[in-house]
Every structure is written in C-alpha cells, then in structure tokens.
Write an enzyme that holds these catalytic residues in place. Structure first.
Site, PDB file in Angstrom:
ATOM      1  N   TYR A   1       0.844  -1.193   0.000  1.00 15.27           N
ATOM      2  CA  TYR A   1       0.000   0.000   0.000  1.00 15.27           C
ATOM      3  C   TYR A   1       0.882   1.246   0.000  1.00 15.27           C
ATOM      4  O   TYR A   1       1.588   1.519   0.967  1.00 15.27           O
ATOM      5  CB  TYR A   1      -0.910  -0.007   1.227  1.00 15.27           C
ATOM      6  CG  TYR A   1      -2.032   0.997   1.151  1.00 15.27           C
ATOM      7  CD1 TYR A   1      -3.202   0.693   0.476  1.00 15.27           C
ATOM      8  CD2 TYR A   1      -1.924   2.237   1.760  1.00 15.27           C
ATOM      9  CE1 TYR A   1      -4.244   1.602   0.406  1.00 15.27           C
ATOM     10  CE2 TYR A   1      -2.965   3.156   1.691  1.00 15.27           C
ATOM     11  CZ  TYR A   1      -4.122   2.832   1.011  1.00 15.27           C
ATOM     12  OH  TYR A   1      -5.141   3.737   0.942  1.00 15.27           O
TER      13      TYR A   1
ATOM     14  N   TYR B   1      -5.470   4.956  -7.808  1.00 14.96           N
ATOM     15  CA  TYR B   1      -5.824   4.887  -6.388  1.00 14.96           C
ATOM     16  C   TYR B   1      -7.222   4.294  -6.272  1.00 14.96           C
ATOM     17  O   TYR B   1      -8.219   5.001  -6.295  1.00 14.96           O
ATOM     18  CB  TYR B   1      -5.782   6.293  -5.764  1.00 14.96           C
ATOM     19  CG  TYR B   1      -6.102   6.317  -4.282  1.00 14.96           C
ATOM     20  CD1 TYR B   1      -5.110   6.077  -3.329  1.00 14.96           C
ATOM     21  CD2 TYR B   1      -7.388   6.567  -3.832  1.00 14.96           C
ATOM     22  CE1 TYR B   1      -5.399   6.109  -1.980  1.00 14.96           C
ATOM     23  CE2 TYR B   1      -7.684   6.592  -2.469  1.00 14.96           C
ATOM     24  CZ  TYR B   1      -6.686   6.367  -1.556  1.00 14.96           C
ATOM     25  OH  TYR B   1      -6.965   6.396  -0.212  1.00 14.96           O
TER      26      TYR B   1
END
Lengths: 385, 139
Positions: free
Chosen positions: A289, A339
């Site tokens: 992440y 994203y």
C-alpha cells in the site's frame, strides 16, 4: 490469528478503466467490476450470495450494487467503514462469512469517483468536531499533510532521505509504463522526481499517490469449488488485520501512537506470517500500500523484510525492481497505476500468481503479499497459487 | 473598522475539550493528568486510557521541543489557505511528557529543527477561540 489457510481462494477478478473522470455513477462502476469478476470466475450472478465493500461515504452501498445486478438473495451484504486499511480486511471477512455458513460465493469490491467526485481529504468543513478540532483549525487537513508528519519523524530517527523515496517513485513508475491499465505511463527519471514541486515538506508531488475514478472486484469462494472453476485458483494462505496500541479516532489522531517511525505492520507481522507458516524471504512479489512513497518503508520494516530504520537503504540498488530480489508494486501502485484504495493491489497479485500479468509478469511467482493501510491500522494477505 | 470575519476551520468545543479551549482563551495551557499514572493526556478524554480513572485538569508550562513538523506549501482548500502558505504545523513533545499539535510561528520554515526548544503562543482568532501555536525560545 487467521486459521483458514488455503481453505478459500480468489476465483475471479474484475476492474473498470481507471481515469480522472469516469462520467458515470459510482454504483455503475462497482457493478461493472463485479460482473467482470463473476464472469472471470466462470460463475453467474445467481451463484453470488454475499457482497462486501468498504468506504468513507464515498462509494455505492453493497446492497445497491446487489440490487443493480439482480442478486436474488444477498444474504451477506455488508459495508465496512474503512479507509486504506480496508482492502484486505474485506477479503478476510469474506472467508469468515463463508466459513460461518453465511454465504458461499462472496463478491468484494471497492468503487469510487475519487477524482471527479468525492476527493478524500478535501477539508471543506469549517466546523471541526471531535479529534479534528485539534488538527483542522491548524491547517492540518489533507492526507499528505498527515503522512508527511510521520515521514519527517523517520528522517529524524533514522536518516531516511528523499533519495530513498525517489527510488520508490521511479521504480513504481517504471512498472506503470508497461501496464496498459495505469493512469501514469510517462517515464519518470530521478530528475523528474527532484524537480517536482513540494506539496507539503518533506513530500514532493511524486511522493503522493494519484486520485482516481474506478472500481475493482474479486470473487471469493471455497478452495474446493475454486478448483472446479474457470481460472487457476489463488489461495488465501494467510492474513492479518489490525494494529497496535492507541490507534486513535482517525488518521490524524496518532498523537499517542508509540512511534511515527513504524506503523501497524509492526504489530500484525507475527500473525500474518504465522497464519501462512512462511516468512518474508518466501515472498516472490509484494504489492504494498503506497499512498505515499514513505509508507512503503514502514510496511517493509514492520513486516520484517528489514530492520526498523533500514527501509531506505533496503529499497536502493534495484532490489525492488521487476528484476530485483523483491519486486514491489508491479502494476505501478497507488503512486502510478491508480488509487482504488489498495484493491488494485489485490487484482495485480492475482494476475501475477495466475501468470497472466503479461509484460509485468514476475517469472515463477508463487507467493504474493498484499498490504493495505499506512498508519495505525491495516490489513494484509499472503496469496499463493 | 470591523475586522474581516475569520474564514478558516474552527474547533467546536465539546464536553471533553471545553476546559482546554477555555484555558486557551485565558492564556493558559490546560491539560488533563491521570492521578494514578501521573501521565499528562492530549487530546482530552473522559477516561484515562489504561487506568480508566477520571482525569484531572491542570495548568502546564507550555514548554517543550519539536517532535516533528511539516511545511504546507500547496494550500488545501486553496481559497482558505492561499494567503497562508508556507506555514508550519508541528507536533511538540511537551516537558510534561505528552505530545500536542500546534502551528509554529516566529521561525522561518527552513530553520526548524528536531528537538528545537519551543514555548506556547496564544493565537486569538475569534473572541471565543484561541488556537495553540509555538515559537522557539531561543535557548
């Protein structure tokens, strides 16, 4: 600790186009990704009886997506209130729901108009309630502003520099260049990185992830059924969710957190590796992440790929490139692909383990790590083929 | 001449935070302290984490050192902060042992250093609200 190692599998994946302006409702994005995942698995809508998502009031409700698809009996339709920590939480929750008998085939999705619609951290509220009363009135509002405070502390504690972050940003961009899904496919040199403007010191523009419209979905089912379906199963070998003490009310509320130089992954590492029965050295490819360049370092350190404080030197010299010993974010990550709140990392890990990642394929990838979250709370999975 | 109305986010004091904001307005840094552990607490809580006692309010020194900081250069939202950038937000490790947030003033952004000694400054933005800020003590 997660006790369902290899009992459940990701049988299907789907995603929409990733863009700055979808021109569509979030629900339709979610439905498109879900339908693609169902078809990819070789199932039909009639086979689906669970649907799970996570959001910040910026997505479509799971029940609404189930309604649009015409699911007859969505017995387990659940929305988690979660952010960056959510992508692997909902997949683990799906295995728990199936194990408990609440559903058999569960869709997990994340959908957003994150650029054209609800932009996270926009900070329009003129009245600051709760813990926000100690942050927003200071002009401390956006996610990059929150994370930069942590990044600075890592520099103070361990001498981490922008050189380390430049390596991460340019490596991930190299991967995005050959990824037809990626939003940013223009090559980025180190000079490009250093010439990008400061948004909030110590972060430049290229330390900060994209904002995207799009959706991703997966279908989770039992290992036995997955073996009879269309695709090569990708087994959930291990997983963990959580963080340490004093996780706080929100992502700015880390004031009691033990150290801004480590995040949740330090606290869930033992459960993660223990649940899979492997260690960091067994990972062939990792999708970390990367809401910011710096958050990659805390994940690598916390999960034991290197010692705390050594993440900067660890990522240098090509180690995290496609040809390196630990290829990271082979799709380009949140920094260069899109994203979709870390759910695009799950899609990429599955493609790597199926061997269908095309030009991005890491030869012989058998075990993949996915992480979600960057601060006091997160989730992670170990996947295998 | 009437001053232009303050146009940036303002805290909404609640049952936990009212003594803190009342103190700010009066030029005092009021923080909670757990009687059994002796720890100072920020932000305010109703129950002390761990001991679960009701914390007591106490006036503190307002002195500490820079724990971490950021320099905001790109204003968000632009219309509220375009005239403010660059500005500094810091986490300060107070001498009493806890950390708190505040703007950093009277120092150029490039001169801020970790461990720099600072003291509290009271930024009176409205008749009701005073925001915490810190400045270097010069020692």
């Amino acid at each position: 600790m997660f006790k369902l190692s290899d009992k459940y599998a990701i049988a299907g994946i789907g995603n929409t186009e990733y863009s700055k302006f979808s021109g569509r409702t979030v629900r339709s994005l979610a439905t498109e990704a879900c339908l693609k995942a169902i078809e990819d698995a070789g199932l039909t809508v009639a086979d689906i009886d669970g649907i799970v998502s996570f959001n910040f009031n910026d997505s479509a409700p799971a029940m609404g997506v189930a309604t649009e698809m015409g699911i007859e009996n969505a017995g387990y339709a659940v929305d988690y209130a979660a952010g960056g920590n959510g992508a692997n939480l909902i997949t683990l929750a799906a295995t728990a729901a199936i194990e408990a008998g609440l559903a058999k085939n569960v869709l997990c999705f994340r959908a957003m108009n994150g650029r054209s619609g609800f932009r996270l951290g926009g900070g329009r509220d003129m009245s600051a309630y709760g813990v926000t009363q100690y942050t927003a009135p200071l002009g401390w509002i956006t996610y990059p502003q929150a994370m930069a405070m942590w990044a600075r502390r890592h520099m103070i504690d361990y001498g981490t520099t922008e050189e380390h972050w430049a390596e991460i940003a340019t490596t991930f961009r190299d991967n995005a260049v050959i990824n037809e899904r990626a939003m940013q496919r223009t090559p980025m040199t180190k000079d490009d990185y250093y010439n990008s403007r400061f948004i909030v010191d110590p972060f430049r523009m290229y330390d900060i992830c994209l904002e995207s419209d799009g959706a991703c979905a997966v279908v989770i089912t039992s290992a036995e059924q997955a073996r009879d379906l269309k695709q090569k199963p990708v087994y959930i070998m291990g997983g963990a969710y959580g963080g340490g003490p004093s996780q706080g009310d929100d992502l700015f509320d880390a004031i009691r957190w033990p150290s801004h130089s480590h995040n949740c992954f330090k606290y869930l590492a033992d459960d993660l590796w223990g649940s899979a029965g492997i260690g960091p050295k067994d990972v062939d490819v990792a999708e970390i992440y990367d809401c910011f360049t710096y958050s990659v370092l805390m994940a690598l350190e916390g999960l034991g790929f290197c010692e705390e404080g050594e993440g900067g030197p660890f990522v240098m010299g090509g180690r995290i490139a496609r040809t390196g010993e630990l290829p990271l974010n082979t799709h380009g990550g949140l920094l260069s692909e899109a994203y979709i709140h870390g759910f695009n990392h799950v899609i990429e890990a599955v493609e790597q383990l199926r061997g269908t990642a095309g030009a991005r394929q890491i030869d012989g990838a058998e075990i993949a790590l996915t992480t979600a979250g960057a601060m006091t709370c997160g989730s992670a999975m170990i996947l295998r083929n | 001449m009437q001053k232009t109305a303050y146009s940036r986010p303002l805290p909404v004091p609640d049952s936990e935070s009212t003594p803190f904001w009342d103190g700010m307005r009066e030029g005092k840094l009021m923080l909670q302290r757990c009687a059994s552990s002796g720890e100072h607490l920020f932000p305010p809580v109703t129950f002390c984490p761990g001991s679960l006692e009701i914390p007591e309010w106490t006036e503190t020194s307002g002195k500490g050192e820079i724990f971490s900081w950021i320099v905001v250069r790109h204003p968000v939202p632009r219309d509220l902060y375009a005239d403010e950038v660059p500005y500094v937000v810091a986490i300060v490790a107070l001498d009493e042992g806890c950390r708190m947030t505040g703007n950093l003033v009277d120092v150029a952004p490039e001169d801020v250093r970790a461990g720099m000694k600072v003291e509290i400054v009271y930024n009176h933005v409205t008749p009701e609200i005073t925001l915490p800020a810190f400045r270097p003590t010069g020692s």
